[in-house]
Motif scaffolding. Sequence first.
Motif, PDB file in Angstrom:
ATOM      1  N   LYS A  99       1.621  -9.859   5.968  1.00  0.00           N
ATOM      2  CA  LYS A  99       0.407 -10.283   6.661  1.00  0.00           C
ATOM      3  C   LYS A  99       0.125  -9.352   7.841  1.00  0.00           C
ATOM      4  N   SER A 100       1.193  -8.715   8.334  1.00  0.00           N
ATOM      5  CA  SER A 100       1.092  -7.812   9.476  1.00  0.00           C
ATOM      6  C   SER A 100       1.952  -6.583   9.206  1.00  0.00           C
ATOM      7  N   ILE A 101       1.600  -5.474   9.818  1.00  0.00           N
ATOM      8  CA  ILE A 101       2.376  -4.248   9.642  1.00  0.00           C
ATOM      9  C   ILE A 101       3.803  -4.430  10.161  1.00  0.00           C
ATOM     10  N   SER A 102       3.996  -5.363  11.071  1.00  0.00           N
ATOM     11  CA  SER A 102       5.331  -5.617  11.610  1.00  0.00           C
ATOM     12  C   SER A 102       6.282  -6.156  10.540  1.00  0.00           C
ATOM     13  N   GLN A 103       5.742  -6.669   9.439  1.00  0.00           N
ATOM     14  CA  GLN A 103       6.564  -7.229   8.359  1.00  0.00           C
ATOM     15  C   GLN A 103       6.921  -6.188   7.299  1.00  0.00           C
ATOM     16  N   LYS A 145      -7.298  -5.459  -8.133  1.00  0.00           N
ATOM     17  CA  LYS A 145      -8.487  -5.130  -7.348  1.00  0.00           C
ATOM     18  C   LYS A 145      -8.122  -4.826  -5.903  1.00  0.00           C
ATOM     19  N   VAL A 146      -7.035  -5.418  -5.407  1.00  0.00           N
ATOM     20  CA  VAL A 146      -6.634  -5.143  -4.019  1.00  0.00           C
ATOM     21  C   VAL A 146      -6.184  -3.699  -3.844  1.00  0.00           C
ATOM     22  N   GLY A 147      -6.008  -2.963  -4.947  1.00  0.00           N
ATOM     23  CA  GLY A 147      -5.727  -1.541  -4.866  1.00  0.00           C
ATOM     24  C   GLY A 147      -6.954  -0.701  -4.596  1.00  0.00           C
ATOM     25  N   ASN A 152     -11.408  -3.114   0.301  1.00  0.00           N
ATOM     26  CA  ASN A 152     -10.495  -3.757   1.252  1.00  0.00           C
ATOM     27  C   ASN A 152     -11.240  -4.127   2.533  1.00  0.00           C
ATOM     28  N   GLN A 153     -11.526  -5.417   2.686  1.00  0.00           N
ATOM     29  CA  GLN A 153     -12.246  -5.894   3.866  1.00  0.00           C
ATOM     30  C   GLN A 153     -11.421  -6.839   4.734  1.00  0.00           C
ATOM     31  N   ILE A 154     -10.277  -7.298   4.232  1.00  0.00           N
ATOM     32  CA  ILE A 154      -9.521  -8.309   4.987  1.00  0.00           C
ATOM     33  C   ILE A 154      -8.132  -7.837   5.396  1.00  0.00           C
TER      34      ILE A 154
END
Length: 247
Positions: A99-103, A145-147, A152-154
């Motif tokens: 959910k975050s780059i920290s993960q 599709k997320v590729g 990518n908007q979210i």
Amino acid sequence: MMSAVLIIGASSAIGGALAKHYLQQGDTVLWLSRFAADVDHPQLYSIQAPDLEGQTDWALHQDFLSSLVNSLFQHQVSLIFNCIGWLHQGADSKLLPEKSISQSSVVLIRKTLQLNLEVPVFYLQGLWPYLSKTPGVRYLQLSAKVGSISDNQIGGWYSYRSAKAALNQWIKTASIELKRHNKTAVLVSLHPGTTDSALSAPFQRNLPSGQLKTPAQTALYLAEVALQLKPEQSGLLLNWDGAVVSF
């Protein structure tokens, strides 16, 4: 009527549903998986797949690939689905989409890339002698599709998005090379939609009504896309309904 279908990753929810669909259509199905088929049918041929996780030398599997290519020629396979993909390991919170780059972590990035890019490329490269010589062959690589970078908007899901974007690029690039050898072949990436499976289970709660499909419903849609494929579509990223998804 197509002569035979190869399902790579046939023990997945979508792979198994595709196998059952084509068996019901009267087609021969080659079930390729590390796991035994849960279907007993005279036109089903089960092929044991190698365990590729953690391996760094594909040359170790040349005998397997040569045997697989020979089986495709023997059965006159005209349609191939590669259903291999990985999103999470539900019991391990460190192997969930970020959910975050920290993960993000080395372990998550490497596992995601290996199972969503390296293993599909292993099969694409290994089957190249068949794809480049077989008129009208169609190869559909399940992707996501997320590729799509432009879609990518979210945000979020860093590793999975990146792996699928890389896979889509690989399929696009390979389609250009394949066209030089076999102008009638079709090679596409395919977004199967959200299917009720172990892969999507942790992320179904907030889905809009009607978006979640059963594996059997997904198989019907994907089979219809395969049926309508034309050589000029080679290299595209297609949605489960056949619409083109932008890269």
